[in-house]
Design an enzyme around this catalytic site. Structure first.
Site, PDB file in Angstrom:
ATOM      1  N   ASN A 165      12.807  85.365 -14.842  1.00  0.00           N
ATOM      2  CA  ASN A 165      13.873  85.866 -15.766  1.00  0.00           C
ATOM      3  C   ASN A 165      14.115  84.457 -16.500  1.00  0.00           C
ATOM      4  OD1 ASN A 165      15.591  87.430 -17.220  1.00  0.00           O
ATOM      5  ND2 ASN A 165      17.124  87.631 -15.589  1.00  0.00           N
TER       6      ASN A 165
ATOM      7  N   ARG B 125       9.088  87.645  -9.756  1.00  0.00           N
ATOM      8  CA  ARG B 125       9.211  87.916 -11.031  1.00  0.00           C
ATOM      9  C   ARG B 125       9.796  86.626 -11.831  1.00  0.00           C
ATOM     10  NH1 ARG B 125      14.038  90.001 -13.235  1.00  0.00           N
ATOM     11  NH2 ARG B 125      13.050  90.808 -15.016  1.00  0.00           N
TER      12      ARG B 125
END
Lengths: 350, 201
Positions: free
Chosen positions: A227, A225
């Site tokens: 960020n 993922r």
């Protein structure tokens, strides 16, 4: 091309000579698939992606490799507490060492070699000039513990999570390129404890869902993922420990310098289940791009303007750029003609 | 009476109410108003007195219940001036513990956190220690910059007792350190320190 031509000689501190080449700009992992942003678990399988992209291999070794490893050594010399491993995490450290060495040697054979004769291993790291023979699982044969040894040779921060009592416990870490969190403070915490300072997400159930997902993570099926945050000057070590030293840089940015000094900071976070320890390795790879380089991609310029302009105030505060948001929006608005953007983050898809 | 917390914080431990549990030995550690919870425990289960080892220290606010606690005559009673002073005794009891030791801690958060930390280090699971918050809400805070711990912090911001930086207290708690995190409040604008507010009474 010789090693010296490919790997930049550059700094992330002091005179900040860090620069992205035109190729590095094109492959930058722009983290916004849409024109707005809110927290989500947003995890996807970490499978090989487009050739040349940061997803091509399990671990991305790029033009900044040598300089980033030098910066890590500089930070560790100043503050050895940035690398810690509780005693029961040594096996997970070996798991991580194996994962990184095998990946590097497979994906970058021109730079790395790993030869195994049973537990007697021979590791060659050409860019850093390392040639070591050691016994796998025998700590006394390495100059550091296994996690420290290998993460002094791998870009990005790393934490190792033990799994027990239906929770994950952050119990080892090498953290020198962090977005304002302290491994020295957080080590030993469980998943909810170490995320306690993050606003909004808990109420949205993000952490409960993420934890449930991660407890099921399988060996051989890593996930990833993004960020992101903002950093003034390409300072890799935005640690809370040194916040009183780098904090003032946020106040000295001007209309004239923002394009050069303001950087979008992206973390490519991957998660791997480790085979012997059953721990989870969490590499957090930091990429930075200056605003002036980012706006050379018209789609990214339009989209970043919209994301920053419309971000909830709590998030801008938590990410530490509320003060400079007006300046950023003003700068980026010059590059937003109001046209629609195509879905996804690839620059060339529009 | 039990302390009321106005907000829930994710990394802060939750505290309960001490209840007598069967055990071969009972270690009871308290500071300040925690003495009241100890008396309530003994009132509920007077048989604990026969095997109880009580280690008590006065509160930072001056509350001292030594006389009341001595009057109920626990098997062993020690008064120590501070946790730092009494720690060796507590660690010894924890280290010597056999199966069946019950640990009760009551008083301020800093005390409970330190006993829990020392119990974990001695190999007891952290939920083997019963806790009950009483008295002051002062915090034990670690400066993230110099790593020094300041005890009994009442205000936010406050000045680090070690390096002198002005710190705000983050709602982030480490059980391993038994401390909250303090972060420089004027890092971005050196010298611009907001007025201290008494947040932890």
């Amino acid at each position: 091309m010789s090693l010296d031509d490919y790997f930049h000689d550059e700094t992330y501190f002091g005179d900040f000579t860090y620069r992205n080449s035109p190729q590095a700009i094109k492959r930058f992992p722009f983290p916004f698939p849409e024109d707005d942003y809110m927290y989500s678990v947003n995890m996807e399988p970490h499978v090989p992606g487009r050739k040349g992209s940061v997803f091509e291999h399990a671990f991305d070794v790029d033009e900044h490799y040598v300089a980033q490893m030098r910066d890590r050594a500089r930070v560790l010399a100043e503050d050895p507490l940035r690398c810690q491993s509780l005693p029961h995490m040594t096996l997970a450290g070996w798991d991580l060492l194996e994962l990184i060495m095998e990946s590097f040697a497979r994906d970058y054979p021109q730079w790395f070699e790993l030869h195994k004769d049973g537990n007697r291993w021979h590791w060659i790291n050409r860019p850093l000039g390392i040639d070591d023979k050691f016994t796998f699982l025998d700590e006394s044969t390495l100059p550091y513990g296994p996690m420290e040894y290998i993460t002094r040779q791998a870009q990005g921060d790393f934490t190792l999570q033990d799994q027990r009592n239906d929770n994950l416990w952050i119990e080892a870490g090498m953290v020198t390129t962090q977005a304002d969190w302290s491994v020295d403070f957080d080590i030993g915490m469980n998943f909810h404890e170490w995320h306690a300072p993050v606003p909004l997400a808990r109420e949205m159930g993000v952490f409960d869902r993420a934890l449930k997902f991660l407890l099921q993570l399988q060996h051989g099926a890593p996930v990833r993922r993004f960020n992101w945050t903002m950093t003034v000057d390409p300072l890799l070590d935005t640690s809370p420990e040194n916040y009183h030293k780098w904090g003032p840089s946020k106040t000295t940015m001007t209309r004239e310098t923002i394009g050069r000094r303001q950087h979008l900071r992206v973390e490519l976070q991957t998660l791997f289940r480790l085979p012997r320890s059953n721990a989870i390795a969490f590499p957090i790879r930091c990429y930075m791009i200056s605003f002036q380089d980012l706006v050379t991609q018209p789609k990214w310029a339009r989209r970043l303007h919209r994301v920053i302009r419309d971000l909830p105030e709590e998030l801008a505060t938590y990410k530490g750029f509320l003060r400079n948001r007006p300046l950023m929006v003003e700068y980026l608005s010059q590059f937003d003609d109001g046209k629609p953007t195509s879905p996804g983050w690839w620059p060339e898809d529009e | 009476m039990q302390t009321q917390f106005d907000t829930t914080m994710r990394s802060r431990p939750r505290y309960g109410v001490l209840e007598p549990r069967p055990g071969l030995a009972h270690l009871i550690v308290a500071d300040g108003e925690g003495g009241e919870a100890v008396l309530a425990l003994f009132a509920q289960a007077p048989e604990l007195l026969e095997t109880a080892r009580v280690i008590y220290m006065p509160g930072a606010n001056g509350t001292d219940m030594t006389a009341e606690l001595e009057a109920v005559k626990p098997a062993q009673f020690s008064r120590v001036p501070s946790y730092a002073a009494g720690r060796q005794r507590i660690v010894k009891v924890l280290g010597d513990a056999h199966m069946g030791l019950q640990v009760y801690v009551t008083g301020t958060e800093g005390l409970m956190g330190q006993v829990q930390r020392d119990a974990m280090e001695a190999g007891l699971p952290h939920d083997a220690v019963q806790t009950e918050h009483r008295g002051s809400l002062v915090r034990r805070v670690q400066c993230v910059h110099c790593k020094g711990i300041t005890e009994h912090v009442r205000t936010d911001p406050f000045q680090c007792g070690h390096c002198g930086l002005n710190l705000f207290v983050r709602d982030h708690y480490s059980r391993r350190l038994a401390a909250f995190q303090g972060v420089c409040v004027d890092a971005e604008d050196p010298g611009e320190v907001p007025p201290a507010v008494e947040r932890f009474k």
